[in-house]
Design an enzyme around this catalytic site. Structure first.
Site, PDB file in Angstrom:
ATOM      1  N   VAL A   6      14.046  51.605  35.074  1.00  0.00           N
ATOM      2  CA  VAL A   6      14.549  52.267  33.877  1.00  0.00           C
ATOM      3  C   VAL A   6      13.468  52.191  32.801  1.00  0.00           C
ATOM      4  O   VAL A   6      12.941  51.110  32.503  1.00  0.00           O
ATOM      5  CB  VAL A   6      15.838  51.594  33.377  1.00  0.00           C
ATOM      6  CG1 VAL A   6      16.309  52.249  32.073  1.00  0.00           C
ATOM      7  CG2 VAL A   6      16.925  51.664  34.443  1.00  0.00           C
ATOM      8  N   LYS A   7      13.118  53.353  32.270  1.00  0.00           N
ATOM      9  CA  LYS A   7      12.098  53.393  31.212  1.00  0.00           C
ATOM     10  C   LYS A   7      12.768  53.154  29.858  1.00  0.00           C
ATOM     11  O   LYS A   7      13.713  53.855  29.490  1.00  0.00           O
ATOM     12  CB  LYS A   7      11.374  54.744  31.183  1.00  0.00           C
ATOM     13  CG  LYS A   7      10.411  54.937  32.326  1.00  0.00           C
ATOM     14  CD  LYS A   7       9.850  56.340  32.325  1.00  0.00           C
ATOM     15  CE  LYS A   7       8.625  56.451  31.471  1.00  0.00           C
ATOM     16  NZ  LYS A   7       7.991  57.788  31.600  1.00  0.00           N
ATOM     17  N   VAL A   8      12.249  52.133  29.159  1.00  0.00           N
ATOM     18  CA  VAL A   8      12.738  51.804  27.817  1.00  0.00           C
ATOM     19  C   VAL A   8      11.523  51.796  26.896  1.00  0.00           C
ATOM     20  O   VAL A   8      10.505  51.174  27.222  1.00  0.00           O
ATOM     21  CB  VAL A   8      13.412  50.426  27.787  1.00  0.00           C
ATOM     22  CG1 VAL A   8      13.854  50.060  26.353  1.00  0.00           C
ATOM     23  CG2 VAL A   8      14.613  50.382  28.736  1.00  0.00           C
TER      24      VAL A   8
END
Ligand code: E4P
Length: 244
Positions: free
Chosen positions: A90-92
Protein backbone atom coordinates in the site's frame (compact mmCIF):
# COMPACT_ATOMS: atom_id res chain seq x y z
CA UNK A 1 18.23 -4.26 -10.81
CA UNK A 2 14.46 -4.71 -10.59
CA UNK A 3 12.34 -2.92 -13.19
CA UNK A 4 8.73 -2.12 -12.33
CA UNK A 5 6.01 -0.87 -14.67
CA UNK A 6 4.87 2.59 -13.61
CA UNK A 7 1.38 2.63 -15.06
CA UNK A 8 -2.29 1.82 -14.56
CA UNK A 9 -2.89 1.38 -18.30
CA UNK A 10 -4.02 -2.19 -18.91
CA UNK A 11 -2.61 -2.40 -22.44
CA UNK A 12 0.80 -1.04 -21.40
CA UNK A 13 0.87 -3.35 -18.40
CA UNK A 14 0.05 -6.38 -20.55
CA UNK A 15 2.68 -5.46 -23.17
CA UNK A 16 5.27 -5.25 -20.40
CA UNK A 17 4.26 -8.33 -18.46
CA UNK A 18 4.23 -10.62 -21.49
CA UNK A 19 7.89 -9.74 -22.14
CA UNK A 20 8.92 -10.99 -18.73
CA UNK A 21 11.37 -8.25 -17.69
CA UNK A 22 9.13 -6.54 -15.14
CA UNK A 23 9.09 -7.60 -11.50
CA UNK A 24 6.39 -5.28 -10.28
CA UNK A 25 3.82 -2.59 -11.02
CA UNK A 26 3.33 0.76 -9.33
CA UNK A 27 0.20 2.84 -9.67
CA UNK A 28 -0.83 6.19 -8.20
CA UNK A 29 -4.06 8.22 -8.21
CA UNK A 30 -2.96 10.39 -11.17
CA UNK A 31 -2.05 7.32 -13.25
CA UNK A 32 -5.46 5.80 -12.51
CA UNK A 33 -7.15 9.10 -13.37
CA UNK A 34 -5.66 8.85 -16.86
CA UNK A 35 -7.63 5.65 -17.53
CA UNK A 36 -11.22 5.50 -18.79
CA UNK A 37 -13.48 6.30 -15.86
CA UNK A 38 -14.46 3.07 -14.13
CA UNK A 39 -14.61 1.53 -10.70
CA UNK A 40 -11.28 1.81 -8.87
CA UNK A 41 -11.74 -1.68 -7.44
CA UNK A 42 -12.58 -3.18 -10.83
CA UNK A 43 -9.55 -1.56 -12.47
CA UNK A 44 -7.13 -2.81 -9.83
CA UNK A 45 -8.78 -6.21 -10.16
CA UNK A 46 -8.04 -6.20 -13.89
CA UNK A 47 -4.39 -5.38 -13.19
CA UNK A 48 -4.22 -8.32 -10.78
CA UNK A 49 -5.77 -10.58 -13.43
CA UNK A 50 -3.03 -9.57 -15.88
CA UNK A 51 -0.36 -10.28 -13.25
CA UNK A 52 -1.83 -13.72 -12.59
CA UNK A 53 -1.95 -14.44 -16.33
CA UNK A 54 1.61 -13.44 -17.16
CA UNK A 55 3.76 -13.13 -14.01
CA UNK A 56 2.07 -14.45 -10.91
CA UNK A 57 3.44 -13.22 -7.60
CA UNK A 58 5.10 -9.98 -8.66
CA UNK A 59 4.85 -6.77 -6.65
CA UNK A 60 1.85 -4.44 -6.98
CA UNK A 61 1.71 -1.03 -5.28
CA UNK A 62 -1.69 0.65 -4.89
CA UNK A 63 -1.86 4.14 -3.36
CA UNK A 64 -4.31 5.45 -0.82
CA UNK A 65 -6.15 8.64 -1.72
CA UNK A 66 -6.54 10.68 1.44
CA UNK A 67 -4.58 12.92 3.81
CA UNK A 68 -6.66 11.89 6.80
CA UNK A 69 -4.82 9.27 8.85
CA UNK A 70 -7.90 7.37 9.93
CA UNK A 71 -9.06 7.18 6.32
CA UNK A 72 -5.59 6.08 5.16
CA UNK A 73 -5.60 3.27 7.70
CA UNK A 74 -9.09 2.20 6.62
CA UNK A 75 -8.25 2.35 2.91
CA UNK A 76 -5.04 0.37 3.39
CA UNK A 77 -6.75 -2.36 5.35
CA UNK A 78 -9.61 -2.43 2.83
CA UNK A 79 -7.18 -2.80 -0.12
CA UNK A 80 -5.46 -5.76 1.52
CA UNK A 81 -8.74 -7.48 2.41
CA UNK A 82 -10.61 -6.65 -0.79
CA UNK A 83 -7.92 -7.41 -3.36
CA UNK A 84 -6.42 -10.33 -1.42
CA UNK A 85 -3.22 -10.09 -3.46
CA UNK A 86 -0.38 -11.30 -1.19
CA UNK A 87 2.35 -9.25 -2.91
CA UNK A 88 0.41 -5.99 -2.64
CA UNK A 89 2.06 -2.98 -1.03
CA UNK A 90 0.00 0.00 0.00
CA UNK A 91 1.45 3.34 -1.05
CA UNK A 92 1.22 6.00 1.65
CA UNK A 93 2.63 9.47 1.09
CA UNK A 94 5.48 10.53 3.35
CA UNK A 95 4.64 13.02 6.12
CA UNK A 96 4.88 13.67 9.86
CA UNK A 97 1.42 12.26 10.66
CA UNK A 98 1.80 9.50 8.07
CA UNK A 99 4.82 8.09 9.97
CA UNK A 100 2.52 6.93 12.75
CA UNK A 101 0.16 5.40 10.21
CA UNK A 102 3.06 3.66 8.47
CA UNK A 103 4.18 2.25 11.82
CA UNK A 104 0.68 0.95 12.56
CA UNK A 105 0.27 -0.61 9.12
CA UNK A 106 3.70 -2.22 9.23
CA UNK A 107 3.03 -3.57 12.74
CA UNK A 108 -0.19 -5.10 11.36
CA UNK A 109 1.87 -6.91 8.72
CA UNK A 110 0.87 -4.68 5.83
CA UNK A 111 3.65 -3.90 3.34
CA UNK A 112 3.97 -0.13 2.96
CA UNK A 113 5.55 1.67 0.03
CA UNK A 114 6.15 5.16 1.41
CA UNK A 115 5.84 7.40 -1.62
CA UNK A 116 6.43 10.99 -2.71
CA UNK A 117 9.80 11.01 -0.94
CA UNK A 118 12.10 13.78 -2.18
CA UNK A 119 14.87 13.79 0.44
CA UNK A 120 17.22 11.45 2.27
CA UNK A 121 15.68 12.21 5.65
CA UNK A 122 12.14 11.58 4.41
CA UNK A 123 13.14 8.18 3.04
CA UNK A 124 15.19 7.16 6.08
CA UNK A 125 12.49 8.18 8.57
CA UNK A 126 9.86 6.30 6.57
CA UNK A 127 12.10 3.25 6.46
CA UNK A 128 12.67 3.47 10.22
CA UNK A 129 8.89 3.76 10.72
CA UNK A 130 8.58 0.39 9.00
CA UNK A 131 8.02 1.10 5.31
CA UNK A 132 9.20 -1.88 3.26
CA UNK A 133 9.78 0.41 0.27
CA UNK A 134 10.64 4.08 0.07
CA UNK A 135 9.86 5.74 -3.26
CA UNK A 136 12.17 8.61 -4.20
CA UNK A 137 10.85 10.80 -7.03
CA UNK A 138 13.96 11.24 -9.23
CA UNK A 139 12.47 13.66 -11.78
CA UNK A 140 10.65 15.83 -9.26
CA UNK A 141 13.73 15.99 -7.03
CA UNK A 142 15.61 17.47 -9.98
CA UNK A 143 12.70 19.77 -10.85
CA UNK A 144 12.72 21.17 -7.31
CA UNK A 145 16.14 22.71 -7.95
CA UNK A 146 15.08 24.55 -11.08
CA UNK A 147 14.49 28.27 -10.93
CA UNK A 148 10.87 28.20 -12.07
CA UNK A 149 9.76 25.43 -9.75
CA UNK A 150 8.61 26.76 -6.36
CA UNK A 151 11.60 29.12 -5.79
CA UNK A 152 10.14 30.65 -2.62
CA UNK A 153 9.63 27.25 -0.98
CA UNK A 154 13.18 26.26 -1.93
CA UNK A 155 14.66 29.48 -0.57
CA UNK A 156 12.72 29.05 2.68
CA UNK A 157 14.07 25.49 3.06
CA UNK A 158 17.62 26.74 2.43
CA UNK A 159 17.18 29.56 4.97
CA UNK A 160 16.25 27.16 7.77
CA UNK A 161 18.86 24.63 6.65
CA UNK A 162 16.17 22.01 6.02
CA UNK A 163 17.63 21.37 2.58
CA UNK A 164 20.73 22.27 0.65
CA UNK A 165 21.71 22.12 -3.03
CA UNK A 166 22.57 18.40 -2.78
CA UNK A 167 18.90 17.70 -2.14
CA UNK A 168 18.09 18.60 -5.74
CA UNK A 169 20.57 16.17 -7.29
CA UNK A 170 18.61 12.91 -7.56
CA UNK A 171 21.77 10.84 -7.98
CA UNK A 172 23.14 12.21 -4.69
CA UNK A 173 19.78 11.72 -2.90
CA UNK A 174 19.40 8.09 -3.97
CA UNK A 175 23.09 7.29 -3.41
CA UNK A 176 23.05 8.85 0.07
CA UNK A 177 19.82 7.14 1.06
CA UNK A 178 21.18 3.76 -0.04
CA UNK A 179 24.42 4.42 1.86
CA UNK A 180 22.51 5.10 5.09
CA UNK A 181 20.13 2.15 4.66
CA UNK A 182 23.10 -0.16 4.09
CA UNK A 183 25.27 1.27 6.89
CA UNK A 184 22.42 1.13 9.39
CA UNK A 185 21.31 -2.30 8.11
CA UNK A 186 17.78 -1.05 7.43
CA UNK A 187 16.12 -3.66 5.17
CA UNK A 188 13.85 -1.24 3.29
CA UNK A 189 14.31 -1.01 -0.47
CA UNK A 190 14.53 2.16 -2.53
CA UNK A 191 12.15 2.49 -5.47
CA UNK A 192 13.23 5.30 -7.81
CA UNK A 193 10.23 6.77 -9.59
CA UNK A 194 9.39 9.90 -11.52
CA UNK A 195 11.58 8.78 -14.41
CA UNK A 196 11.93 11.19 -17.33
CA UNK A 197 13.85 8.96 -19.74
CA UNK A 198 15.93 5.79 -20.18
CA UNK A 199 19.08 7.56 -18.95
CA UNK A 200 17.35 8.33 -15.66
CA UNK A 201 16.52 4.63 -15.32
CA UNK A 202 20.17 3.65 -15.74
CA UNK A 203 21.42 6.39 -13.45
CA UNK A 204 18.87 5.62 -10.72
CA UNK A 205 20.06 2.02 -10.52
CA UNK A 206 23.73 3.09 -10.58
CA UNK A 207 22.96 5.55 -7.78
CA UNK A 208 21.80 2.58 -5.70
CA UNK A 209 18.06 2.25 -6.15
CA UNK A 210 17.02 -1.38 -5.61
CA UNK A 211 14.10 -0.90 -7.97
CA UNK A 212 13.34 1.55 -10.76
CA UNK A 213 9.71 2.01 -11.74
CA UNK A 214 9.42 3.08 -15.36
CA UNK A 215 6.62 4.60 -17.44
CA UNK A 216 6.03 2.19 -20.37
CA UNK A 217 6.74 4.93 -22.91
CA UNK A 218 10.45 4.60 -22.05
CA UNK A 219 10.71 0.83 -22.53
CA UNK A 220 11.30 1.09 -26.31
CA UNK A 221 14.14 3.56 -25.67
CA UNK A 222 15.63 1.19 -23.11
CA UNK A 223 15.69 -1.76 -25.51
CA UNK A 224 16.58 -0.13 -28.83
CA UNK A 225 19.74 1.46 -30.25
CA UNK A 226 20.41 2.83 -33.72
CA UNK A 227 23.66 0.84 -33.99
CA UNK A 228 21.74 -2.35 -33.19
CA UNK A 229 19.36 -1.67 -36.04
CA UNK A 230 22.30 -0.96 -38.33
CA UNK A 231 24.20 -4.16 -37.54
CA UNK A 232 21.14 -6.41 -37.70
CA UNK A 233 20.23 -4.95 -41.08
CA UNK A 234 23.80 -5.50 -42.22
CA UNK A 235 23.79 -9.15 -41.03
CA UNK A 236 20.53 -9.86 -42.82
CA UNK A 237 21.61 -8.10 -46.00
CA UNK A 238 24.95 -9.92 -46.08
CA UNK A 239 23.33 -13.27 -45.47
CA UNK A 240 20.66 -12.67 -48.10
CA UNK A 241 23.42 -11.94 -50.63
CA UNK A 242 25.29 -15.11 -49.66
CA UNK A 243 22.12 -17.20 -49.99
CA UNK A 244 21.21 -15.78 -53.39
C1 E4P B 1 5.93 5.96 -8.68
O1 E4P B 1 5.52 5.16 -7.86
C2 E4P B 1 5.44 7.36 -8.73
O2 E4P B 1 4.09 7.46 -8.33
C3 E4P B 1 5.62 7.95 -10.10
O3 E4P B 1 6.84 7.50 -10.66
C4 E4P B 1 5.57 9.45 -10.07
O4 E4P B 1 5.93 9.94 -11.32
P1 E4P B 1 5.72 11.51 -11.66
O5 E4P B 1 6.64 12.29 -10.76
O6 E4P B 1 6.08 11.63 -13.12
O7 E4P B 1 4.26 11.81 -11.37
Amino acid sequence: MKIFIDSANLTDIEEGLKRGFAQGITTNPSLLAKEPKSSFEAHIGKIIELIKKYQPGIHLSVEVFSRDQKTILEQAQKFIKQFAYPQMSVKVQVGWDELETIKKLSAAGISVNCTACMSVTQAVMAARAGAKYVSLFWGRIRDGGLDFDMPRARDAAFAKKALDKNDFDPFWVVKSTRQILDQDKIPSEIIAGSMRGAVDVRDARLAGAHIVTVPPKFFPDMISHFKTDQVVNQFLTDFEKWLS
